[in-house]
Design an enzyme around this catalytic site. Structure first.
Site, PDB file in Angstrom:
ATOM      1  N   HIS A  56      -5.728   7.683  -5.782  1.00  0.00           N
ATOM      2  CA  HIS A  56      -4.495   8.347  -5.348  1.00  0.00           C
ATOM      3  C   HIS A  56      -4.334   9.714  -5.999  1.00  0.00           C
ATOM      4  CE1 HIS A  56      -3.632   4.426  -3.839  1.00  0.00           C
ATOM      5  NE2 HIS A  56      -3.501   3.902  -5.030  1.00  0.00           N
ATOM      6  N   HIS A 218      -3.382   2.314   0.359  1.00  0.00           N
ATOM      7  CA  HIS A 218      -4.533   1.539  -0.104  1.00  0.00           C
ATOM      8  C   HIS A 218      -5.497   1.202   1.019  1.00  0.00           C
ATOM      9  CE1 HIS A 218      -1.591   0.947  -3.323  1.00  0.00           C
ATOM     10  NE2 HIS A 218      -2.639   1.004  -4.086  1.00  0.00           N
TER      11      HIS A 218
END
Ligand SMILES: Nc1ncnc2c1ncn2[C@@H]1O[C@H](COP(=O)(O)OP(=O)(O)O)[C@@H](O)[C@H]1O
Ligand SMILES: Nc1ncnc2c1ncn2[C@@H]1O[C@H](COP(=O)(O)OP(=O)(O)O)[C@@H](O)[C@H]1O
Ligand SMILES: [Mg+2]
Ligand SMILES: [Mg+2]
Ligand SMILES: [Mg+2]
Ligand SMILES: [Mg+2]
Lengths: 331, 216, 331, 216
Positions: A56, A218
């Site tokens: 991320h 995700h």
């Protein structure tokens, strides 16, 4: 799978070594996998610690530094950090004023940070946790693990980092974090799937003319699949979905984050921002502050998320406070 | 064939799980890619690789010591949802087995303690499409009276497999798969699938002839 | 083609409108397509103007602001701006001390900026041009249009912006630009092709296990195709290619830019940086300053470029000077 | 059939180019994707769309005024390499045609001035794989003595087409394609291909019957 890596198993270790080399102003504990601000704060203050799965970036390591996080714990790709990391971070940065954990609401993160909080408490470190759960694509019901934490994490981390820097106490800083989270909503659209290095192929197959609407960060598929449409229409849907869940009215101000998921060029993010700005203006909502860029990514996923945080003078003041990190710097 | 679980058998069980995870990593990750984030296989492989190393350093004084070290290592190395869940389960089983050996009933109680730890931490009910949906029927099958240890383990493995199949039509209510809403229907749960591996490994090592610790 | 745009024809106009909305601290002339710093400098100073095709964001608009560019002219995607834009920019920012044009060495850019320079000179604006040509993948010979301007542009723009801010004269600022360019070398590797919106499909087809070595930033294929290899090996090749063309010796210091081409996650860029750092350390070369991120992109292309600029105390001092722009800020 | 180029014919020519560019945009971009950056078609379409609008606002007093306005507009609207090159070429042709009409020889001289402008700005030699490689043979063919205007234009278009084909085996030495080194070999040059469109358009409008300006 095409990635600039050595092996899937060493991605995190290699990236962390690179991050340490690139940021000598920070202290990186390569064994414990903890990124800590370089210098101790002048006076004892509430320490802000966050972390989560890698993939991320720049979240969270890119937000360590004066004015934001005191430490970050990067887990394996899309895997929350282990309690040992979080505990090591809390130990490294607690100056007696307590530690605030900023945790994105995922089962794994909640459990691992929760175990760490127990261990830290046993050691006499005062710990509070703020759970970020801003993703309106997920209904918060007994049918889900609750809303995911996504883009609002940046806003929460910036705000609590600023307040902690001003010497506020742990309860006050934690309360602010909860308030900012409650004032934030996000929604994301993916044009392509992310490829987890260890998986070796994209998380889902998406035809050339379709998108996933309501994705997380995700690589999981979203709530539904739709035809790709012009940015204006996609943004209209995203803005309206957020507004339907938000208590924003004409005359209100927001902090807006148009966030790239990793594989989308900045040129397109600015196209999106223009549409967001126009759509909100039609509703009488003014963007008081904004960020446009890659802040909370999902590896190589193409797409964007929009986060709207209802702003008030206090929050804007905290937002404007100086910050010096790898990914966010102003004075 | 073993009728009690002793320290070598406990070690053999965990090593057999590690081997199975190593071999099935790709499949677990594929299952997790479908309705999760594609890391369940690599998560468990990383964890059990570390467990193997940790067990090499251990001179266990009890069956529980083996399982507790396994659980502690999983918590320290896995992360994600499965790390704390399996880690806590093994720690709870370890706490329930303080002796040098355990009979079938004692081991059943330990398995029950493991499930309880998972449910306490994860708050999942049966039918939520999680590890609970494999562990629950496996435990029930293991507890059948009058079975030998090996027969109980074999029945548990079969029940776990059925439990995995039964997750296919379920809509997930816990973990990442719940984000998909109805789109989680039609896929087996990856965590349930790895739980099946645990019980398959148990069936294999308890069925093995020869001295404990060298399953055939 | 999957892009967050309205139509290929309106990408630039839409993105520029979004950029203007996102950056009220800048003045954006949407008709002339010129991005100008918000406030006039306190005293007359050399104005620094750059520009080029769009699709390389944040270059150049992201570098407009105190300490760097006074104005930027974005052309259509991968198409140099027209002379009118450059002239409008020069008019907007000239304060009598002259205008330095920072131009990347491409036929179109050279011609269009050249025509603009003529027009500006006719109006009495003193103009100098620095040509950036750092890409060692291209031989500078009669067989080519000369080396391409790529990553070094950021270093040149930062340095000349700082020197201009200190009140240096046009000749001196131009000489610095030439010196920084001469001290810089870049090389890039692509894992995927870029898709120009108007073309609608990738510029080249690349099999799943192959890469293009020696690419530019306009989606053109590179010098050759190779098998994808671990990051360590790719970096070794890139570093060695640059060093073979550079006069760097053990004990020297460099500014290193590990630059994403648009579609590569930051996680991978840090893996690359770690390898660059290690490889240079083996050669006794120290990275005194670095940037890791997306600075000179090629739309959605996956891959990276490495730029090494030989550093000296003067250059490092200019590098460290405060800068406040959309994409680069420090104080 | 026309034997002089008057103002309506000049307008017709430029409009015919604009139509051809509009229609061939995709092909030009595809050629540019192979050895350049994939924008030649959209560059020229954007330019000639603006030219059409500019010509609508113009009341030209000479043939040259049409071409000068065309060139100025291309410079202002295209960017890239082709904007200044074609823009300068049209401006040079415009400067060479100050009258209300031009005969074949005068028009040939204008085409030569256009080529000279391209070569001055771009410094390309024949064989460098650029527009020069279509414009040079086209100019030579146009200049053949005793041909009618229409025949000269038709010959020029054919020569330009051959020029384009002749660029295929060349290694580019100018423009972006030169970055590819030997990999530029085997593809036609996009700029040469658009130059062919210019001469094809000229052939069509000069061959057309009826009053100038309404090519059949
Ligand atoms: N609350 C929960 N209770 C029980 N098991 C759960 C819960 N949440 C997730 N799981 C299990 O964890 C598995 C996923 O593990 P893993 O992929 O390793 O972690 P993550 O979801 O963090 O990526 C799921 O398939 C499910 O069986
Ligand atoms: N120096 C030059 N002289 C003549 N023609 C050139 C030169 N450089 C490029 N060209 C022509 O320009 C064409 C490319 O135009 P275009 O794609 O519009 O611009 P760009 O290369 O800037 O993207 C090439 O195919 C070539 O014919
Ligand atoms: Mg995970
Ligand atoms: Mg997972
Ligand atoms: Mg171009
Ligand atoms: Mg081109």
């Amino acid at each position: 799978m095409k990635k600039l890596i050595n092996t899937p198993d060493t991605v995190l270790a290699d990236a962390l070594a690179g991050f340490a080399a690139a940021h000598p102003e920070l202290t990186v504990d390569l064994d414990n996998r903890v990124i800590v601000r370089g210098s101790r704060p002048a006076a004892p203050k509430v320490a802000v610690v966050s972390g989560g799965g890698s993939g991320h970036e720049p979240l969270h390591g890119g937000f360590v530094g004066p004015g934001m996080l005191d430490a970050a714990c990067p887990g394996e790709v899309f895997t929350s950090p282990v309690p040992d990391q979080v505990l090591a971070a809390a130990r490294a940065v607690d100056s007696g004023a307590g530690v605030l954990l900023v945790v994105k609401n995922y089962t794994g993160d909640v459990m691992n940070f929760g175990l760490a909080a127990e261990l830290a408490a046993e050691e006499g470190i005062e710990v509070r946790t703020v759970l970020v759960d801003d993703d309106v694509a997920v209904e918060d019901s007994t049918w889900t693990a609750g809303r995911r934490g996504t883009g609002a994490t940046v806003v929460v981390e910036k705000a609590v980092g600023a307040l902690a820097g001003r010497g506020a106490g742990l309860a006050e800083v934690a309360a602010l974090g909860e308030r900012v989270n409650a004032a934030s909503r996000s929604f994301a659209i993916a044009l392509t799937a992310a490829t987890v290095p260890a998986a070796g192929k994209p998380g889902f197959d998406l035809p050339e003319d379709e998108i996933e609407v309501g994705v997380g960060i995700h690589g999981e598929p979203g709530r539904r699949r739709e035809a790709l449409r012009p940015a204006r229409e996609l943004v209209a849907e995203v803005v309206d979905t957020i507004l339907a869940d938000h208590d924003l009215a004409a005359g209100d101000e927001v902090i807006a984050l148009v966030n790239g998921l990793g594989g989308t060029p900045l040129l397109e993010l600015y196209v999106v921002y223009g549409e967001v700005h126009a759509r909100l203006a039609e509703r009488g909502i003014r963007i008081a502050r904004n960020l446009v860029g890659n802040y909370v990514t999902s590896l190589d996923m193409a797409g964007f998320s929009l986060t709207l945080t209802k702003a008030d003078p206090d929050l804007l003041d905290l937002w404007d406070a100086p910050v010096t990190t790898a990914a966010l710097t102003w004075s | 064939m073993h009728d009690t679980v002793d320290i070598p058998l406990a070690l053999a069980w965990v090593r057999e799980i590690a081997a199975a995870v190593e071999q099935q990593e790709g499949r677990l990750t594929e299952l997790d890619s479908a309705i999760g984030d594609g890391d369940h296989g690599s998560n468990l492989r990383r964890g059990f690789t570390a467990v193997l190393a940790a067990l090499d350093d251990l001179t266990p004084a009890s069956v529980g010591a083996v399982l507790t070290r396994t659980g502690t290592t999983l918590i320290s190395k896995v992360g994600g949802a499965s790390g704390p869940l399996y880690g806590s389960a093994f720690r709870a089983m370890g706490a329930a087995l303080p002796g040098e050996r355990a009979d079938r009933a004692e081991f059943a109680a330990a398995l029950a303690a493991g499930l309880a730890a998972i449910r306490k931490l994860g708050a999942a009910e049966p039918g939520d499409k999680t590890v609970v949906d494999a562990w629950t029927p496996a435990l029930a099958a293991f507890g059948q009276p009058d079975a030998t240890l090996a027969a109980a383990a074999s029945a548990a493995a079969e029940a776990a497999a059925q439990g995995v199949r039964d997750t296919v039509p379920l809509q997930a209510r816990k973990g990442r798969a719940s984000y998909l809403g109805p789109r989680s229907i039609g896929h087996p749960d990856p965590g349930a699938a790895s739980t099946e591996l645990l019980f398959q490994a148990l069936a294999r090592v308890t069925a093995a002839s020869g001295p404990s610790g060298s399953p055939g």
